[in-house]
Motif scaffolding. Structure first.
Motif, PDB file in Angstrom:
ATOM      1  N   PRO A  73       0.830  -1.204   0.000  1.00 40.28           N
ATOM      2  CA  PRO A  73       0.000   0.000   0.000  1.00 40.28           C
ATOM      3  C   PRO A  73       0.865   1.256   0.000  1.00 40.28           C
ATOM      4  O   PRO A  73       1.936   1.286   0.601  1.00 40.28           O
ATOM      5  N   SER A  74       0.407   2.287  -0.669  1.00 43.05           N
ATOM      6  CA  SER A  74       1.193   3.510  -0.820  1.00 43.05           C
ATOM      7  C   SER A  74       0.964   4.497   0.314  1.00 43.05           C
ATOM      8  O   SER A  74       1.740   5.422   0.483  1.00 43.05           O
ATOM      9  N   GLY A  75      -0.115   4.329   1.052  1.00 39.88           N
ATOM     10  CA  GLY A  75      -0.459   5.307   2.071  1.00 39.88           C
ATOM     11  C   GLY A  75      -1.259   6.473   1.515  1.00 39.88           C
ATOM     12  O   GLY A  75      -1.627   7.381   2.230  1.00 39.88           O
ATOM     13  N   VAL A  76      -1.535   6.447   0.213  1.00 36.53           N
ATOM     14  CA  VAL A  76      -2.317   7.493  -0.445  1.00 36.53           C
ATOM     15  C   VAL A  76      -3.702   6.934  -0.752  1.00 36.53           C
ATOM     16  O   VAL A  76      -3.832   5.821  -1.248  1.00 36.53           O
ATOM     17  N   HIS A  77      -4.725   7.716  -0.423  1.00 34.77           N
ATOM     18  CA  HIS A  77      -6.108   7.321  -0.700  1.00 34.77           C
ATOM     19  C   HIS A  77      -6.671   8.213  -1.799  1.00 34.77           C
ATOM     20  O   HIS A  77      -6.497   9.425  -1.767  1.00 34.77           O
ATOM     21  N   CYS A  78      -7.321   7.611  -2.772  1.00 29.94           N
ATOM     22  CA  CYS A  78      -7.976   8.351  -3.839  1.00 29.94           C
ATOM     23  C   CYS A  78      -9.441   8.563  -3.471  1.00 29.94           C
ATOM     24  O   CYS A  78     -10.166   7.608  -3.215  1.00 29.94           O
ATOM     25  N   ARG A  79      -9.871   9.805  -3.469  1.00 30.40           N
ATOM     26  CA  ARG A  79     -11.238  10.170  -3.089  1.00 30.40           C
ATOM     27  C   ARG A  79     -12.163  10.261  -4.305  1.00 30.40           C
ATOM     28  O   ARG A  79     -13.177  10.962  -4.266  1.00 30.40           O
ATOM     29  N   LEU A  80     -11.848   9.559  -5.368  1.00 30.00           N
ATOM     30  CA  LEU A  80     -12.624   9.660  -6.603  1.00 30.00           C
ATOM     31  C   LEU A  80     -14.098   9.344  -6.383  1.00 30.00           C
ATOM     32  O   LEU A  80     -14.976  10.058  -6.877  1.00 30.00           O
ATOM     33  N   ASP A  81     -14.380   8.297  -5.635  1.00 28.63           N
ATOM     34  CA  ASP A  81     -15.765   7.912  -5.343  1.00 28.63           C
ATOM     35  C   ASP A  81     -16.547   9.065  -4.716  1.00 28.63           C
ATOM     36  O   ASP A  81     -17.653   9.398  -5.144  1.00 28.63           O
ATOM     37  N   GLU A  82     -15.953   9.662  -3.686  1.00 30.12           N
ATOM     38  CA  GLU A  82     -16.624  10.759  -2.978  1.00 30.12           C
ATOM     39  C   GLU A  82     -16.827  11.968  -3.870  1.00 30.12           C
ATOM     40  O   GLU A  82     -17.893  12.600  -3.851  1.00 30.12           O
ATOM     41  N   LEU A  83     -15.816  12.306  -4.683  1.00 25.70           N
ATOM     42  CA  LEU A  83     -15.924  13.468  -5.560  1.00 25.70           C
ATOM     43  C   LEU A  83     -16.971  13.245  -6.644  1.00 25.70           C
ATOM     44  O   LEU A  83     -17.722  14.167  -6.987  1.00 25.70           O
ATOM     45  N   LEU A  84     -17.033  12.031  -7.180  1.00 21.16           N
ATOM     46  CA  LEU A  84     -18.056  11.726  -8.184  1.00 21.16           C
ATOM     47  C   LEU A  84     -19.450  11.863  -7.579  1.00 21.16           C
ATOM     48  O   LEU A  84     -20.349  12.460  -8.189  1.00 21.16           O
ATOM     49  N   ILE A 102      -9.704   1.122 -11.053  1.00 20.95           N
ATOM     50  CA  ILE A 102      -8.475   0.743 -10.341  1.00 20.95           C
ATOM     51  C   ILE A 102      -8.003   1.901  -9.470  1.00 20.95           C
ATOM     52  O   ILE A 102      -7.648   1.719  -8.305  1.00 20.95           O
ATOM     53  N   LEU A 103      -8.048   3.112 -10.026  1.00 19.82           N
ATOM     54  CA  LEU A 103      -7.669   4.296  -9.263  1.00 19.82           C
ATOM     55  C   LEU A 103      -8.638   4.520  -8.102  1.00 19.82           C
ATOM     56  O   LEU A 103      -8.227   4.735  -6.955  1.00 19.82           O
ATOM     57  N   LYS A 104      -9.920   4.431  -8.375  1.00 22.02           N
ATOM     58  CA  LYS A 104     -10.976   4.669  -7.387  1.00 22.02           C
ATOM     59  C   LYS A 104     -10.867   3.702  -6.207  1.00 22.02           C
ATOM     60  O   LYS A 104     -11.125   4.073  -5.066  1.00 22.02           O
ATOM     61  N   ASN A 105     -10.466   2.486  -6.473  1.00 23.64           N
ATOM     62  CA  ASN A 105     -10.393   1.458  -5.436  1.00 23.64           C
ATOM     63  C   ASN A 105      -9.011   1.358  -4.783  1.00 23.64           C
ATOM     64  O   ASN A 105      -8.705   0.364  -4.123  1.00 23.64           O
ATOM     65  N   ASP A 106      -8.199   2.395  -4.968  1.00 22.71           N
ATOM     66  CA  ASP A 106      -6.860   2.469  -4.351  1.00 22.71           C
ATOM     67  C   ASP A 106      -5.947   1.314  -4.745  1.00 22.71           C
ATOM     68  O   ASP A 106      -5.109   0.875  -3.956  1.00 22.71           O
ATOM     69  N   ARG A 107      -6.110   0.804  -5.955  1.00 20.75           N
ATOM     70  CA  ARG A 107      -5.226  -0.271  -6.420  1.00 20.75           C
ATOM     71  C   ARG A 107      -4.216   0.210  -7.444  1.00 20.75           C
ATOM     72  O   ARG A 107      -3.383  -0.565  -7.906  1.00 20.75           O
ATOM     73  N   ALA A 108      -4.281   1.489  -7.812  1.00 22.31           N
ATOM     74  CA  ALA A 108      -3.333   2.036  -8.791  1.00 22.31           C
ATOM     75  C   ALA A 108      -1.958   2.183  -8.153  1.00 22.31           C
ATOM     76  O   ALA A 108      -1.839   2.539  -6.981  1.00 22.31           O
ATOM     77  N   GLU A 142      -8.842  20.223  -6.987  1.00 22.55           N
ATOM     78  CA  GLU A 142      -7.389  20.270  -6.897  1.00 22.55           C
ATOM     79  C   GLU A 142      -6.868  18.851  -6.655  1.00 22.55           C
ATOM     80  O   GLU A 142      -7.610  17.984  -6.178  1.00 22.55           O
ATOM     81  N   VAL A 143      -5.605  18.644  -6.947  1.00 20.88           N
ATOM     82  CA  VAL A 143      -4.981  17.336  -6.731  1.00 20.88           C
ATOM     83  C   VAL A 143      -5.166  16.893  -5.277  1.00 20.88           C
ATOM     84  O   VAL A 143      -5.483  15.737  -5.004  1.00 20.88           O
ATOM     85  N   GLY A 144      -5.021  17.821  -4.340  1.00 17.55           N
ATOM     86  CA  GLY A 144      -5.157  17.508  -2.917  1.00 17.55           C
ATOM     87  C   GLY A 144      -6.586  17.146  -2.507  1.00 17.55           C
ATOM     88  O   GLY A 144      -6.801  16.590  -1.437  1.00 17.55           O
ATOM     89  N   ASP A 145      -7.563  17.493  -3.348  1.00 13.72           N
ATOM     90  CA  ASP A 145      -8.947  17.067  -3.094  1.00 13.72           C
ATOM     91  C   ASP A 145      -9.132  15.621  -3.515  1.00 13.72           C
ATOM     92  O   ASP A 145      -9.951  14.902  -2.955  1.00 13.72           O
ATOM     93  N   LEU A 146      -8.375  15.206  -4.520  1.00 12.81           N
ATOM     94  CA  LEU A 146      -8.491  13.864  -5.087  1.00 12.81           C
ATOM     95  C   LEU A 146      -7.623  12.845  -4.358  1.00 12.81           C
ATOM     96  O   LEU A 146      -8.067  11.755  -4.040  1.00 12.81           O
ATOM     97  N   LEU A 147      -6.384  13.214  -4.086  1.00 10.36           N
ATOM     98  CA  LEU A 147      -5.434  12.306  -3.457  1.00 10.36           C
ATOM     99  C   LEU A 147      -5.078  12.811  -2.066  1.00 10.36           C
ATOM    100  O   LEU A 147      -4.611  13.946  -1.920  1.00 10.36           O
ATOM    101  N   VAL A 148      -5.289  11.994  -1.051  1.00 14.11           N
ATOM    102  CA  VAL A 148      -5.017  12.372   0.330  1.00 14.11           C
ATOM    103  C   VAL A 148      -4.238  11.244   1.025  1.00 14.11           C
ATOM    104  O   VAL A 148      -4.275  10.102   0.582  1.00 14.11           O
ATOM    105  N   TRP A 149      -3.591  11.591   2.116  1.00 10.82           N
ATOM    106  CA  TRP A 149      -2.948  10.547   2.917  1.00 10.82           C
ATOM    107  C   TRP A 149      -4.009   9.695   3.561  1.00 10.82           C
ATOM    108  O   TRP A 149      -4.987  10.207   4.095  1.00 10.82           O
ATOM    109  N   ALA A 150      -3.826   8.389   3.490  1.00 11.10           N
ATOM    110  CA  ALA A 150      -4.772   7.451   4.101  1.00 11.10           C
ATOM    111  C   ALA A 150      -4.702   7.541   5.605  1.00 11.10           C
ATOM    112  O   ALA A 150      -3.627   7.715   6.175  1.00 11.10           O
ATOM    113  N   ASP A 151      -5.853   7.425   6.250  1.00  8.39           N
ATOM    114  CA  ASP A 151      -5.897   7.462   7.714  1.00  8.39           C
ATOM    115  C   ASP A 151      -5.508   6.131   8.303  1.00  8.39           C
ATOM    116  O   ASP A 151      -5.668   5.101   7.787  1.00  8.39           O
TER     117      ASP A 151
END
Length: 76
Positions: A9-20, A43-49, A67-76
């Motif tokens: 895991p990268s520690g980065v979470h993609c918020r694509l689902d929430e933004l959509l 793949i991106l949406k499910n944090d597998r990218a 913004e990029v920071g709205d889409l990609l955030v550090w995973a909690d």
């Protein structure tokens, strides 16, 4: 410090689902707007990218008006 593990895991979470959802947009519609397949967006949406092109990131942010920071955030 050890190099990044490409298989873990990268520690980065993609918020694509929430933004959509916030924008009332489907993954299919986003795919049409940015020219990226639904499969690759999923793949991106499910944090597998493991990587994303800057051009793709930029196109997604333009389409979602974020913004990029709205889409990609550090995973909690």
């Amino acid at each position: 410090m050890t190099p990044a593990d490409d298989d873990g895991p990268s520690g980065v979470h993609c918020r694509l689902d929430e933004l959509l959802e916030e924008r009332g947009m489907t993954l299919t519609r986003l795919s049409e707007l940015v020219g990226v397949s639904v499969v690759n967006l999923s793949i991106l949406k499910n944090d597998r990218a493991r990587a994303i092109r800057y051009s793709t990131l930029s196109a997604i942010c333009r389409a979602l008006d974020c913004e990029v920071g709205d889409l990609l955030v550090w995973a909690d």
